[in-house]
Design an enzyme around this catalytic site. Sequence first.
Site, PDB file in Angstrom:
ATOM      1  N   GLU A 296       0.638  -1.518  -0.011  1.00  8.80           N
ATOM      2  CA  GLU A 296       0.201  -0.005  -0.331  1.00  8.80           C
ATOM      3  C   GLU A 296       0.880   1.550  -0.369  1.00  8.80           C
ATOM      4  O   GLU A 296       0.620   1.549   1.096  1.00  8.80           O
ATOM      5  CB  GLU A 296      -0.398   0.054   1.445  1.00  8.80           C
ATOM      6  CG  GLU A 296      -1.568  -0.942   1.802  1.00  8.80           C
ATOM      7  CD  GLU A 296      -2.346  -0.780   3.025  1.00  8.80           C
ATOM      8  OE1 GLU A 296      -3.012  -1.607   3.270  1.00  8.80           O
ATOM      9  OE2 GLU A 296      -1.465  -0.199   3.240  1.00  8.80           O
ATOM     10  N   GLY A 298       1.698   4.849  -0.732  1.00  4.67           N
ATOM     11  CA  GLY A 298       1.519   6.128  -1.093  1.00  4.67           C
ATOM     12  C   GLY A 298       2.062   7.449  -1.822  1.00  4.67           C
ATOM     13  O   GLY A 298       2.142   7.173  -3.068  1.00  4.67           O
ATOM     14  N   TYR A 339       4.955  18.332  11.385  1.00  3.12           N
ATOM     15  CA  TYR A 339       6.891  17.326  11.145  1.00  3.12           C
ATOM     16  C   TYR A 339       7.629  17.596  11.093  1.00  3.12           C
ATOM     17  O   TYR A 339       9.423  16.636  11.557  1.00  3.12           O
ATOM     18  CB  TYR A 339       6.697  16.059  10.221  1.00  3.12           C
ATOM     19  CG  TYR A 339       5.316  15.662   9.947  1.00  3.12           C
ATOM     20  CD1 TYR A 339       4.711  14.574  10.949  1.00  3.12           C
ATOM     21  CD2 TYR A 339       5.134  15.675   8.351  1.00  3.12           C
ATOM     22  CE1 TYR A 339       2.625  13.875  10.292  1.00  3.12           C
ATOM     23  CE2 TYR A 339       4.079  15.061   7.967  1.00  3.12           C
ATOM     24  CZ  TYR A 339       3.137  13.952   8.791  1.00  3.12           C
ATOM     25  OH  TYR A 339       1.825  13.859   8.125  1.00  3.12           O
ATOM     26  N   CYS A 367      -0.564  33.841  10.395  1.00  2.00           N
ATOM     27  CA  CYS A 367      -0.135  33.772  11.807  1.00  2.00           C
ATOM     28  C   CYS A 367      -0.426  32.873  12.303  1.00  2.00           C
ATOM     29  O   CYS A 367      -1.256  32.774  13.441  1.00  2.00           O
ATOM     30  CB  CYS A 367      -1.747  35.061  12.889  1.00  2.00           C
ATOM     31  SG  CYS A 367      -1.651  36.736  10.547  1.00  2.00           S
TER      32      CYS A 367
HETATM   33  C1  LIG Z   1      -0.772   6.073   5.398  1.00  2.00           C
HETATM   34  C2  LIG Z   1      -1.082   4.463   5.036  1.00  2.00           C
HETATM   35  C3  LIG Z   1       0.225   3.999   4.021  1.00  2.00           C
HETATM   36  C4  LIG Z   1       0.447   4.605   2.501  1.00  2.00           C
HETATM   37  O1  LIG Z   1       1.859   5.153   3.548  1.00  2.00           O
HETATM   38  P1  LIG Z   1       3.177   5.381   2.423  1.00  2.00           P
HETATM   39  O2  LIG Z   1       3.941   6.358   3.351  1.00  2.00           O
HETATM   40  O3  LIG Z   1       1.858   7.158   2.034  1.00  2.00           O
HETATM   41  O4  LIG Z   1       3.562   4.520   1.575  1.00  2.00           O
HETATM   42  C5  LIG Z   1      -0.416   2.381   4.005  1.00  2.00           C
HETATM   43  N1  LIG Z   1      -0.837   1.788   4.761  1.00  2.00           N
HETATM   44  C6  LIG Z   1      -2.284   2.511   5.683  1.00  2.00           C
HETATM   45  C7  LIG Z   1      -3.165   1.673   6.148  1.00  2.00           C
HETATM   46  C8  LIG Z   1      -1.854   4.533   6.320  1.00  2.00           C
HETATM   47  O5  LIG Z   1      -2.754   4.588   6.948  1.00  2.00           O
END
Ligand SMILES: *Cc1c(COP(=O)(O)O)cnc(C)c1O
Length: 442
Positions: A296, A298, A339, A367
């Site tokens: 997964e 992102g 962060y 601000c």
């Molecule tokens: C945020 C998240 C991702 C993706 O994280 P990245 O660091 O963007 O790859 C994948 N799985 C779950 C469950 C997440 O919460």
Amino acid sequence: MVISVKKEQSPQPMILTDLLARHQNLRMHAHDGLMLDGRPLTPIARDHGTPAWIMSATTIRGRYAALAAALAPTGAHIHYAVKANDHLAILTLLARCGAGADVVSLGELTRALRAGIPPARIVFSGVGKSTDELTAALTENIAQINIESAEELDQLAAIATRLNRPARIAFRLNPDIDAGTHHHISTGRLGDKFGIPIADIPALYTRASEHPCLIPVGLALHIGSQITSPAPYRAAFARTASLVRALRAAGHTVTTLDCGGGLGIAYADEAPLSLPAYTAAIAQSLVPLDLSLMVEPGRYLVGPAGLLLARVILRKNARPRPFLVLDAAMTDLARPALYGAFHAILPLAPHHLHAPLAPLDVVGPVCESTDVLARARPLPSLEAGDFVAILDTGAYGAVMSSTYNARPLAPQILIDGARADLIRPRQPLAELWQHEIVPPAP
Ligand SMILES: *Cc1c(COP(=O)(O)O)cnc(C)c1O
């Protein structure tokens, strides 16, 4: 036991030519200035105004293809984590690449479906899903729901029974691994709110197996974000593999494993996660278990594909350093304020590339004292009216924007070969209060 991984060193400032060399989709043209995928950015900044988000379709496709190729020997499928950038055009582009989706809300589920991602390739994650969200997941018959607690198992069981629909579920384990990333984006330690302790999972698996509407298909994990070392993955996958073996030894059917995301990119001079090392970790621990695997990512897919264009409003002379006040702020790009994240900044004008550098604090006009985009950043002597690009903002950029200080959302432009399409216009001011209701005077 917690396995700790050495923390990242804070990034070393780099000269601008080094920064440029690390971004293959960027080039400085002697006349036209900074270009993304061969397209000059200054005219885009002039036409659409600033701040403005720019995304490169070519970069996303290239990164998807590279990850898919690296994963091919493991058989793992890519489920894009929609939260990194949920624009419909980006989701549609990734759907055409063949991506499934990992969603964490009804809104994201609906977006993924609208972008043409088939329900059979959608997974629902998250530590708290509402009744509406679980109902939609079951009604749409998505691939699986990742369960994060015993309480959520009961909640889903009640909804599935009421709807009389089967629920395919995976248990998200908390592997108790410190991913060595910023503590705000670590998710796999005991004490983080995510996942279920390994020791509790066998009993829950049994409970789910005995329920007429629940179909436990496997496990899920996600240990954090922006992970640049394969070591935490190796450790987490090894623990997960042991759990799969234990569940099977107890007579359970375990067919799928969702390996999560977190694949780190290079924001400064750090090495990004090595794809061969990552896939080797999957191949070593998980492939021998003959599971249907998914990942997964992102940030990895979309982070380096985006930049935020901004204009210098003014340069405020101050001690110990001058402030460069941009028209982009924490309301556009929240990551530095949230962060302390590092984002490289490049000027758009060619004459600035080899100019002498001096440290500046780059800030937005909001601000709040945390509205700092870069601290003591070596930059050329930029002045009011100059344009800059804030790099690697394709993930957790526009999606995290807010309208605080009544600042409208910035426009988004997608560059794809010869095309540059406006995929979201700048939010009209009136839209900020369009849905506000002022009660009549009493
Ligand atoms: C945020 C998240 C991702 C993706 O994280 P990245 O660091 O963007 O790859 C994948 N799985 C779950 C469950 C997440 O919460």
